[in-house]
Write a protein that holds these residues in place. Structure first.
Motif, mmCIF file in Angstrom:
data_model
loop_
_atom_site.group_PDB
_atom_site.id
_atom_site.type_symbol
_atom_site.label_atom_id
_atom_site.label_comp_id
_atom_site.label_asym_id
_atom_site.label_seq_id
_atom_site.Cartn_x
_atom_site.Cartn_y
_atom_site.Cartn_z
ATOM 1 N N ARG A 1 0.839 -1.223 0.000
ATOM 2 C CA ARG A 1 0.000 0.000 0.000
ATOM 3 C C ARG A 1 0.862 1.256 0.000
ATOM 4 N N LYS A 2 1.929 1.235 0.764
ATOM 5 C CA LYS A 2 2.831 2.393 0.792
ATOM 6 C C LYS A 2 3.446 2.609 -0.595
ATOM 7 N N ARG A 3 3.871 1.521 -1.229
ATOM 8 C CA ARG A 3 4.447 1.620 -2.581
ATOM 9 C C ARG A 3 3.384 2.101 -3.578
ATOM 10 N N ASP A 4 2.168 1.609 -3.453
ATOM 11 C CA ASP A 4 1.092 1.994 -4.363
ATOM 12 C C ASP A 4 0.750 3.472 -4.246
ATOM 13 N N HIS A 5 1.044 4.076 -3.093
ATOM 14 C CA HIS A 5 0.801 5.509 -2.895
ATOM 15 C C HIS A 5 2.006 6.353 -3.307
ATOM 16 N N GLY A 6 2.958 5.731 -3.974
ATOM 17 C CA GLY A 6 4.104 6.454 -4.514
ATOM 18 C C GLY A 6 5.240 6.679 -3.542
#
Length: 115
Positions: free
Chosen positions: A70-75
């Motif tokens: 999720r952190k990666r998906d939020h950039g």
């Protein structure tokens, strides 16, 4: 000596020296302008004893792949830290194995941070 796991992690993930980490996270001069997150995969006791201000504790034994994704998906760039780099390397190998790329190993871990 570099193990096979560490070699594959180095191919799949980047790494950063502790000298460059504060700049990458936007922590220079007291600012918090970066888009990264620092995850410390040491045990809760190790984290409680000493940790980098602003880091998030996520012990290797309890690594939440979904949360990191999720952190990666939020950039956000996800920087992974441990005591010396071994557990962080293992965490990144696990993340890469689960399809979470773009995580960055903090070279030398907290031992290098304290030097």
């Amino acid at each position: 000596m570099t193990t096979t796991v560490e070699s594959s992690v180095q191919e799949e993930a980047g790494s950063v020296s502790v000298e460059c980490l504060a700049k990458d996270l936007g922590w220079e001069g007291g600012r918090d302008e970066g888009t990264g997150v620092l995850i410390d995969v040491r045990t809760p006791g190790e984290y409680a004893a000493v940790h980098v201000a602003g880091s998030e504790s996520m012990p290797l034994a309890e690594l939440d792949v979904g949360e990191v994704k999720r952190k990666r998906d939020h950039g956000e760039t996800v920087y992974v830290l441990c005591g010396t780099g071994k557990r962080a390397s293992n965490a990144i190998a696990q993340l890469v194995g689960e399809g979470v790329g773009g995580c960055v190993l903090v070279e030398g871990g907290l031992a290098a941070w304290e030097v």
